[in-house]
Design a protein around this motif. Structure first.
Motif, PDB file in Angstrom:
ATOM      1  N   ALA A  40       0.839  -1.203   0.000  1.00  0.00           N
ATOM      2  CA  ALA A  40       0.000   0.000   0.000  1.00  0.00           C
ATOM      3  C   ALA A  40       0.874   1.253   0.000  1.00  0.00           C
ATOM      4  O   ALA A  40       0.606   2.226  -0.729  1.00  0.00           O
ATOM      5  N   LEU A  41       1.936   1.238   0.821  1.00  0.00           N
ATOM      6  CA  LEU A  41       2.846   2.385   0.848  1.00  0.00           C
ATOM      7  C   LEU A  41       3.557   2.551  -0.499  1.00  0.00           C
ATOM      8  O   LEU A  41       3.752   3.675  -0.965  1.00  0.00           O
ATOM      9  N   ASP A  42       3.950   1.432  -1.091  1.00  0.00           N
ATOM     10  CA  ASP A  42       4.580   1.510  -2.410  1.00  0.00           C
ATOM     11  C   ASP A  42       3.630   2.103  -3.440  1.00  0.00           C
ATOM     12  O   ASP A  42       4.030   2.922  -4.277  1.00  0.00           O
ATOM     13  N   GLN A  43       2.358   1.694  -3.374  1.00  0.00           N
ATOM     14  CA  GLN A  43       1.359   2.235  -4.300  1.00  0.00           C
ATOM     15  C   GLN A  43       1.172   3.731  -4.058  1.00  0.00           C
ATOM     16  O   GLN A  43       1.086   4.520  -5.002  1.00  0.00           O
ATOM     17  N   ARG A  44       1.112   4.123  -2.784  1.00  0.00           N
ATOM     18  CA  ARG A  44       0.975   5.554  -2.467  1.00  0.00           C
ATOM     19  C   ARG A  44       2.201   6.326  -2.954  1.00  0.00           C
ATOM     20  O   ARG A  44       2.074   7.427  -3.496  1.00  0.00           O
TER      21      ARG A  44
END
Length: 137
Positions: A40-44
């Protein structure tokens, strides 16, 4: 017997002989949660990077527009300066023509007045001179 259990139940990670180990299962669950959070952090981060790139492109486009506008303003300022110089030159020429014309008009007026005065004096002289029969006309 153990082999039969293994064939029937199959092998599962973190399980020994079909029985799960709680500590190992919790660590696995936490690792899965952490992986999801990391994803999720990578996507953000990817989305933020994409937004930053779009903002950078917009900034570059705005800067190019500003440069084009600045060039246009400079061209207009130069054109305006040339037009003002031409206008001043034309004003000077008109003032010179006015001065010349007013001098010419004054000369023509003086000349006409002199002519009228000469005609008037001629008439006066003709009235003052005695005519051939001895009378003043």
């Amino acid at each position: 017997m153990v082999e039969h259990f293994a064939l029937v139940l199959g092998r599962k990670p973190n399980h020994s002989r079909g029985v799960g180990i709680r500590a190992v299962n919790r660590v696995g669950e936490e690792m899965i949660k952490l992986r999801e959070q990391i994803e999720a952090l990578d996507q953000r981060a990817a989305a933020a990077q994409e937004r930053a790139e779009v903002a950078e492109q917009r900034a570059q486009a705005a800067e190019q527009c500003a440069q084009v506008m600045e060039a246009q303003v400079c061209a207009m300022v130069q054109s305006n300066a040339q037009l003002q110089e031409e206008q001043q030159s034309q004003r000077d020429e008109l003032n010179s023509l006015r001065d010349t014309q007013s001098g010419e008009v004054a000369r023509l007026v003086r000349q006409q007045l002199d002519q009228q005065m000469a005609d008037f004096l001629t008439r006066i002289n003709s009235f003052l001179q005695p005519s051939s029969n001895g009378q003043i006309s």
